[in-house]
Design an enzyme around this catalytic site. Sequence first.
Site, mmCIF file in Angstrom:
data_model
loop_
_atom_site.group_PDB
_atom_site.id
_atom_site.type_symbol
_atom_site.label_atom_id
_atom_site.label_comp_id
_atom_site.label_asym_id
_atom_site.label_seq_id
_atom_site.Cartn_x
_atom_site.Cartn_y
_atom_site.Cartn_z
ATOM 1 N N ARG A 3 27.554 -13.652 14.062
ATOM 2 C CA ARG A 3 27.813 -14.811 14.907
ATOM 3 C C ARG A 3 27.068 -14.631 16.220
ATOM 4 O O ARG A 3 26.925 -13.520 16.736
ATOM 5 C CB ARG A 3 29.315 -14.991 15.166
ATOM 6 C CG ARG A 3 30.082 -15.567 13.986
ATOM 7 C CD ARG A 3 29.630 -16.990 13.652
ATOM 8 N NE ARG A 3 30.361 -17.587 12.532
ATOM 9 C CZ ARG A 3 29.956 -17.543 11.272
ATOM 10 N NH1 ARG A 3 28.831 -16.903 10.958
ATOM 11 N NH2 ARG A 3 30.660 -18.136 10.328
ATOM 12 N N GLU B 230 25.965 -23.762 18.672
ATOM 13 C CA GLU B 230 25.189 -24.411 17.610
ATOM 14 C C GLU B 230 25.541 -25.882 17.523
ATOM 15 O O GLU B 230 26.714 -26.235 17.679
ATOM 16 C CB GLU B 230 25.472 -23.711 16.268
ATOM 17 C CG GLU B 230 25.039 -22.255 16.268
ATOM 18 C CD GLU B 230 25.297 -21.549 14.938
ATOM 19 O OE1 GLU B 230 25.752 -22.220 13.980
ATOM 20 O OE2 GLU B 230 25.045 -20.343 14.853
ATOM 21 N N HIS C 187 21.065 -21.459 11.153
ATOM 22 C CA HIS C 187 22.277 -21.063 10.427
ATOM 23 C C HIS C 187 22.163 -21.489 8.963
ATOM 24 O O HIS C 187 23.098 -22.057 8.389
ATOM 25 C CB HIS C 187 23.526 -21.672 11.067
ATOM 26 C CG HIS C 187 24.761 -20.857 10.815
ATOM 27 N ND1 HIS C 187 25.791 -20.761 11.714
ATOM 28 C CD2 HIS C 187 25.146 -20.091 9.753
ATOM 29 C CE1 HIS C 187 26.750 -19.985 11.232
ATOM 30 N NE2 HIS C 187 26.376 -19.573 10.037
#
Length: 348
Positions: free
Chosen positions: A261, A290, A309
């Site tokens: 993360r 994000e 991602h």
Amino acid sequence: MEDRLRVAVATPLSEELCGLIERLEPRIDLVRDQELLPPVRYPADHAGDPSFVRTPEQRERFEKMLDAAEALYGIPDDRPAELRRAVEANPGLRWVHTMAAGGGAHVKAAGLTHEQLDRVIFTTSAGVHAAPLTEFVLLGLLAGAKNLPKLLVEKAAHRWGRWPVAQLREQTVLVVGLGGIGSEVARVLAALGTRVIGTSRRGEPVDGVAELVHPDELAAVVGRVDGIVVTLPGTDATEKLVSADVLAAVRPGVTIVNVGRGTVIDEDALIDGLRDGRIGFAALDVFAVEPLDAASPLWELPNVLISPHTATITAAEDRRIAELFAENAGRLLDGRPLRNVVNTVEFY
């Protein structure tokens, strides 16, 4: 042992995979209504199209379906607030399976009471993503070792030059986090001949890891590694664990890969290190916020590889999660421990 388990599908899942779950665990009553689930934009799109909106009548049907279930396949609409509503409205709910490996973050964000956290078991899809994320790690470490940014600059300039490059088999890599993903990364790197150092709070041996260090010792060890791989989830305990002090102590030219993360790394300090060359290359699949802000300097830095991602997204992900869910459903029905249970103290 129990006879049946009523499960409501709360996240996009194809009829093909619904059928797979029912075949793998025939004791499941899998309740779903495809009309109530958002269309997907790509494989493993667990949130679905954000433009999808249920009518009031559809919303009522959706909630009624969730509120009659003993278990949920996915967090409704992938939103913590919807998870909280479902837990509060359904006293018979006792298990929720999250699509993400780091599903504990969603559970924490739901703000559930201690009683609710004790009543409902939460599991994640940890392990499903280990293979594709390990391949992204290899991509990042190899790009750093072979100096991909320089190759691209020389190609653009039509320059023919030669210089030495590094080999992973001659390098030492620190894997920060030895869960399902980190352990697979360590195994593959060791098979390539890389010396692997791994972080562990408990000090239990892990295949492929030559040396274990406590996470508190990062600043002391990063000066002797060629690459740093972050695989940790985002929790209070891991926030900015790879701190400015840690990044200040790295060996010049180190490669950093993050598939955990974004909050685990101090992003401002990372940018500073990439700018001054202390960090030679970074391959990042995750970010502190994000989507990554269009104004972030990371977009412009030539020694950064940005993956939105997306490193886990493969055509097989949905099937693997369905198989994991079916196995865990069988465990629940048989009274056996479930895999990937969320720690509801630290939420990982």
